[in-house]
Design a protein around this motif. Structure first.
Motif, PDB file in Angstrom:
ATOM      1  N   GLY A 122      39.699  29.774  46.427  1.00  0.00           N
ATOM      2  CA  GLY A 122      39.054  30.830  45.658  1.00  0.00           C
ATOM      3  C   GLY A 122      38.241  30.282  44.492  1.00  0.00           C
ATOM      4  N   LYS A 123      37.965  31.164  43.527  1.00  0.00           N
ATOM      5  CA  LYS A 123      37.112  30.792  42.389  1.00  0.00           C
ATOM      6  C   LYS A 123      37.856  30.728  41.068  1.00  0.00           C
ATOM      7  CE  LYS A 123      32.868  32.609  44.470  1.00  0.00           C
ATOM      8  NZ  LYS A 123      31.694  33.513  44.295  1.00  0.00           N
ATOM      9  N   SER A 124      39.167  30.922  41.106  1.00  0.00           N
ATOM     10  CA  SER A 124      39.941  30.871  39.867  1.00  0.00           C
ATOM     11  C   SER A 124      41.387  30.515  40.193  1.00  0.00           C
ATOM     12  CB  SER A 124      39.887  32.219  39.128  1.00  0.00           C
ATOM     13  OG  SER A 124      40.437  33.246  39.933  1.00  0.00           O
ATOM     14  N   THR A 126      42.361  36.310  52.214  1.00  0.00           N
ATOM     15  CA  THR A 126      41.768  36.846  50.988  1.00  0.00           C
ATOM     16  C   THR A 126      42.660  37.957  50.471  1.00  0.00           C
ATOM     17  OG1 THR A 126      39.519  36.336  51.743  1.00  0.00           O
ATOM     18  CG2 THR A 126      39.746  37.940  49.966  1.00  0.00           C
ATOM     19  N   ASP A 177      41.838  36.615  45.348  1.00  0.00           N
ATOM     20  CA  ASP A 177      42.370  35.268  45.557  1.00  0.00           C
ATOM     21  C   ASP A 177      42.108  34.876  47.009  1.00  0.00           C
ATOM     22  OD1 ASP A 177      43.328  35.341  42.980  1.00  0.00           O
ATOM     23  OD2 ASP A 177      45.379  35.861  43.566  1.00  0.00           O
ATOM     24  N   ARG A 178      41.720  33.617  47.205  1.00  0.00           N
ATOM     25  CA  ARG A 178      41.497  33.122  48.563  1.00  0.00           C
ATOM     26  C   ARG A 178      42.345  31.873  48.778  1.00  0.00           C
ATOM     27  NH1 ARG A 178      37.391  34.371  51.810  1.00  0.00           N
ATOM     28  NH2 ARG A 178      36.970  32.195  52.353  1.00  0.00           N
ATOM     29  N   ASP A 221      38.682  42.608  39.612  1.00  0.00           N
ATOM     30  CA  ASP A 221      39.341  41.310  39.739  1.00  0.00           C
ATOM     31  C   ASP A 221      38.777  40.539  40.926  1.00  0.00           C
ATOM     32  OD1 ASP A 221      40.988  41.912  37.608  1.00  0.00           O
ATOM     33  OD2 ASP A 221      42.603  42.696  38.873  1.00  0.00           O
ATOM     34  N   ASP A 222      38.535  39.248  40.701  1.00  0.00           N
ATOM     35  CA  ASP A 222      38.116  38.406  41.820  1.00  0.00           C
ATOM     36  C   ASP A 222      39.273  38.270  42.803  1.00  0.00           C
ATOM     37  OD1 ASP A 222      35.551  37.858  40.932  1.00  0.00           O
ATOM     38  OD2 ASP A 222      36.182  36.125  39.732  1.00  0.00           O
TER      39      ASP A 222
END
Length: 264
Positions: free
Chosen positions: A134-136, A70, A81-82, A78-79
């Motif tokens: 991740g989500k993006s 992560t 990154d995973r 900011d989300d």
């Protein structure tokens, strides 16, 4: 005598295929061409040797084993990154992939010099499979994020090494295998290659993958994962076969290793 030598080579070559299958993933065919150069054996190291001093080791895995990183940014809005990374192979002591270099030359429309490592150094190509969990959409590469270690000595990509790594990314992208260098959406995966130079005759013992935007940021040394390199015995065997010489000790040691692994 010649017949016995050929039989010995055939036996060892068959065993070598089994060992190589256990060491790396065949999905990275371009980086697996050729042979591994002979290396000097390296003594066993402690589980955390190779991690930057003061860094939190989030986990220790081996080549071929996936682990999730992560990447948290300084802006909490900011989300993160995973990524799920898997180190597929670590190949040292051979030239950079000719197909990659030919593509790089073609892209600029003129011949380029054959890459050569620095004096008393050898190239090492680290092949990594990256999956965006991740989500993006996210971008990632090995520059400033990964070190290849020999014991407690850590090697990162130089500016020239980073350019070679970019050549690999562009080559694989041209083959339809877009990697994280150019960005991947959630659920997408692609190859990433790190190019490193370590002293000739030495072999890597581990790889450090940071969970930060860089190994060291303004906040200090970031946490990360330590990936243990495997199959150090292969270099000795392949080098002897390629040079046309054969050492019974090398054969005996490899067969003993295989028996121990299989429980026989």
């Amino acid at each position: 005598m010649d017949a016995r030598l050929e039989v010995s080579r055939t036996v060892v070559a068959a065993v070598l295929l089994v060992v190589m299958a256990a060491c790396s993933d065949n999905s990275d065919q371009a980086s697996m061409k050729g042979t591994t150069a002979p290396n000097t054996p390296t003594a066993p190291v402690a589980p955390t040797v190779g991690a930057p001093p003061g860094a939190e080791v989030l986990g220790t895995v081996r080549t071929g084993e996936p682990f999730t990183v992560t990447v948290v940014y300084s802006d909490p809005a900011d989300d993160p990154d995973r990524w799920q990374f898997t180190v597929r192979s670590v190949i040292c002591g051979k030239p950079l992939d000719p197909a990659v270099m030919a593509h790089a030359a073609e892209s600029v429309g003129s011949p380029t010099p054959t890459p050569t490592p620095e004096a008393s150094k050898q190239f090492c190509v680290v092949a990594i499979d990256a999956l965006n969990v991740g989500k993006s959409e996210a971008v990632w590469n090995a520059d400033s994020s990964v070190s290849l270690n020999v014991g407690d000595t850590r090697y990162t990509q130089s500016q020239k090494d980073s350019a070679y790594a970019s050549d690999y990314a562009q080559y694989y992208s041209s083959k339809g295998q877009v990697g994280p260098t150019f960005g991947l959406n959630p659920g997408s995966r692609g190859p990433e290659h790190g190019i490193f130079q370590i002293p000739t005759g030495q072999q890597p013992t581990s790889i450090w993958v940071t969970s930060g935007t860089a190994i060291t940021t303004i906040d200090g040394v970031e946490p990360g994962y330590l990936v243990a390199c495997r199959c150090l015995v292969v270099a000795c065997l392949v080098g002897r076969l390629v040079s046309g010489r054969f050492l019974p000790l090398c054969q005996t040691g490899l067969l003993s290793w295989v028996r121990r692994r299989s429980g026989r």
